[in-house]
Design an enzyme around this catalytic site. Structure first.
Site, PDB file in Angstrom:
ATOM      1  N   HIS A 128       0.832  -1.208   0.000  1.00  0.00           N
ATOM      2  CA  HIS A 128       0.000   0.000   0.000  1.00  0.00           C
ATOM      3  C   HIS A 128       0.865   1.255   0.000  1.00  0.00           C
ATOM      4  CE1 HIS A 128       1.140  -0.716   4.161  1.00  0.00           C
ATOM      5  NE2 HIS A 128       0.995   0.592   4.352  1.00  0.00           N
TER       6      HIS A 128
ATOM      7  N   HIS B 297       5.507   5.741  -1.413  1.00  0.00           N
ATOM      8  CA  HIS B 297       6.257   4.503  -1.631  1.00  0.00           C
ATOM      9  C   HIS B 297       5.425   3.287  -1.260  1.00  0.00           C
ATOM     10  CE1 HIS B 297       6.701   5.079   2.699  1.00  0.00           C
ATOM     11  NE2 HIS B 297       6.977   3.784   2.767  1.00  0.00           N
TER      12      HIS B 297
END
EC number: 3.1.-.-
Length: 173
Positions: A34, A116
């Site tokens: 995620h 990220h």
């Protein structure tokens, strides 16, 4: 209860991230790959949760789907031995993140926003050097369509579960 807000990329991106995470990320079983939009925060009453859900619906309704690009492996070293797929910090993603740091949301931003997807963490220094050295040479070119985000809550065993999904551009219910 602890809550957080995240974007889950498509299955293809999750499969790519999980090909590394299952070996190098001790949180592999706790949450799918995620992009964190809001770090874990505490909500202890239903009224506060309802206010946040209403705000999240409003934000999602005002947001149009957008594309993200992932084109390299990077790291948070020397701060931590975390390795991640770097998501290009486009305007739409930054604006979405900023909306989650203001208004009714708890003020708990600990670090600057670096979009990220974590693929390795809590590695020993030697393991980190080996893994990062080999992953950094990989040619990664991934484009993904983002059209929603999720409000998550943490279970007693440390894993995270979706409380609600918020689809972009959809009328609030």
């Amino acid at each position: 209860m602890k809550y957080g807000i995240a974007i889950f990329p498509t299955k293809a991106v999750q499969d790519e991230a999980n090909s590394y995470r299952k070996r190098y990320d001790p949180h592999y079983a706790l949450i799918p790959p995620h992009i964190t939009l809001k770090e874990a925060f505490q909500v202890d009453d239903d009224d506060q949760l309802e206010e946040l859900v209403t705000e999240l619906k409003r934000i999602a309704n005002e947001t149009k789907p957008f594309k993200i690009n992932i084109n390299k492996v990077s790291t948070f070293a020397p701060v931590t031995n975390t390795i991640y797929l770097k998501v290009e910090p486009i305007k739409e993603l930054i604006e979405l993140y900023e909306k989650m740091q203001s208004g009714k949301f708890p003020k708990n931003q600990e670090y600057a926003f670096v979009p990220h997807i974590t693929i390795a963490q809590k590695l020993s220094h030697d393991e980190y050097s080996d893994v990062f050295g080999s992953l950094q040479m990989k040619n990664i070119q991934i484009e993904d369509e983002i059209d929603r985000f999720q409000l998550m809550y943490q279970l007693d065993n440390g894993s995270w579960t979706v409380h609600d999904s918020f689809v972009f551009g959809k009328e609030p219910v």
